[in-house]
Scaffold this motif. Structure first.
Motif, short mmCIF file in Angstrom:
data_model
loop_
_atom_site.label_atom_id
_atom_site.label_comp_id
_atom_site.label_asym_id
_atom_site.label_seq_id
_atom_site.Cartn_x
_atom_site.Cartn_y
_atom_site.Cartn_z
N SER A 1 5.58 -9.28 9.75
CA SER A 1 4.89 -8.01 9.96
C SER A 1 5.91 -6.88 9.84
CB SER A 1 4.23 -8.01 11.34
OG SER A 1 3.49 -6.84 11.51
N PRO A 2 6.25 -6.48 8.59
CA PRO A 2 7.28 -5.45 8.40
C PRO A 2 6.79 -4.06 8.80
CG PRO A 2 6.39 -6.14 6.30
CD PRO A 2 5.76 -7.00 7.34
N ASP A 3 7.73 -3.20 9.17
CA ASP A 3 7.44 -1.82 9.54
C ASP A 3 7.22 -0.98 8.28
OD1 ASP A 3 7.81 -2.43 12.22
OD2 ASP A 3 9.95 -1.94 12.17
N PRO A 4 6.40 0.07 8.39
CA PRO A 4 6.23 0.98 7.24
C PRO A 4 7.52 1.73 6.94
CG PRO A 4 4.76 1.58 9.06
CD PRO A 4 5.58 0.43 9.51
N SER A 5 7.69 2.15 5.69
CA SER A 5 8.89 2.88 5.31
C SER A 5 8.53 4.06 4.40
CB SER A 5 9.90 1.97 4.62
OG SER A 5 9.34 1.43 3.44
N ILE B 1 0.87 -1.17 0.00
CA ILE B 1 0.00 0.00 0.00
C ILE B 1 0.90 1.22 0.00
CG2 ILE B 1 -1.78 1.28 1.24
CD1 ILE B 1 -2.59 -1.43 2.49
N ASN B 2 0.86 2.00 -1.09
CA ASN B 2 1.67 3.21 -1.21
C ASN B 2 0.74 4.42 -1.08
OD1 ASN B 2 3.98 1.73 -1.74
ND2 ASN B 2 3.69 1.82 -3.93
N SER B 3 0.73 5.01 0.11
CA SER B 3 -0.10 6.20 0.32
C SER B 3 0.81 7.42 0.30
CB SER B 3 -0.83 6.10 1.65
OG SER B 3 0.09 5.97 2.70
N GLY B 4 0.35 8.49 -0.32
CA GLY B 4 1.19 9.68 -0.38
C GLY B 4 0.69 10.69 -1.37
N LEU B 5 1.60 11.54 -1.82
CA LEU B 5 1.28 12.63 -2.72
C LEU B 5 2.04 12.50 -4.04
CD1 LEU B 5 1.56 15.56 -0.18
CD2 LEU B 5 -0.53 14.52 -1.03
N THR B 6 1.43 13.02 -5.10
CA THR B 6 2.07 13.06 -6.41
C THR B 6 1.97 14.48 -6.94
OG1 THR B 6 1.43 10.78 -6.88
CG2 THR B 6 2.03 12.14 -8.76
N TYR B 7 3.08 15.01 -7.44
CA TYR B 7 3.12 16.35 -8.02
C TYR B 7 3.68 16.24 -9.42
CZ TYR B 7 4.42 21.19 -8.92
OH TYR B 7 4.55 22.43 -9.47
N GLU B 8 2.99 16.82 -10.40
CA GLU B 8 3.46 16.85 -11.78
C GLU B 8 3.54 18.29 -12.24
OE1 GLU B 8 0.81 14.41 -14.06
OE2 GLU B 8 1.84 12.59 -13.48
N LYS C 1 6.92 11.91 -6.49
CA LYS C 1 6.02 11.14 -5.65
C LYS C 1 6.69 10.88 -4.31
CE LYS C 1 4.04 8.57 -9.51
NZ LYS C 1 3.78 7.25 -10.08
N SER C 2 5.92 10.96 -3.24
CA SER C 2 6.46 10.74 -1.90
C SER C 2 5.35 10.21 -1.01
CB SER C 2 7.00 12.05 -1.35
OG SER C 2 7.46 11.87 -0.04
N GLY C 3 5.72 9.42 -0.02
CA GLY C 3 4.70 8.90 0.89
C GLY C 3 5.22 7.80 1.78
N LEU C 4 4.28 6.97 2.22
CA LEU C 4 4.57 5.89 3.15
C LEU C 4 4.18 4.56 2.51
CD1 LEU C 4 5.56 5.66 6.09
CD2 LEU C 4 3.19 5.55 6.77
N LYS C 5 5.10 3.61 2.50
CA LYS C 5 4.85 2.27 1.95
C LYS C 5 4.58 1.32 3.11
CE LYS C 5 7.02 0.58 -1.51
NZ LYS C 5 7.96 0.00 -2.46
#
Length: 69
Positions: free
Chosen positions: A48-52, A3-10, A22-26
């Motif tokens: 159960s990996p940690d978010p990055s 799950i890649n949540s975050g922002l995208t700027y073009e 693009k930047s965010g939390l995986k």
């Protein structure tokens, strides 16, 4: 599954070029391995990996872009 949540700027750099940032939390949900004929509660292995944090920069070129008047 990721799950890649975050922002995208073009940003349009002119005519046929577009810059992307693009930047965010995986996040990866909990994963379990279990035997085929047994219940899901009786699992063999669990992860159960940690978010990055992630960041992605890109440059796109469209040679078929129409010229604006």
């Amino acid at each position: 599954m990721e799950i890649n949540s975050g922002l995208t700027y073009e940003h349009n750099l002119g005519r046929s070029f577009i810059a992307t940032l693009k930047s965010g939390l995986k996040t990866i949900p909990r994963a379990r391995v279990f035997e085929k004929n047994k219940t899901q509660r009786d699992y063999v292995w669990e992860a159960s990996p940690d978010p990055s944090f992630y960041i992605h920069a890109g440059l796109s070129f469209n040679p078929f872009a129409k010229k604006r008047k």
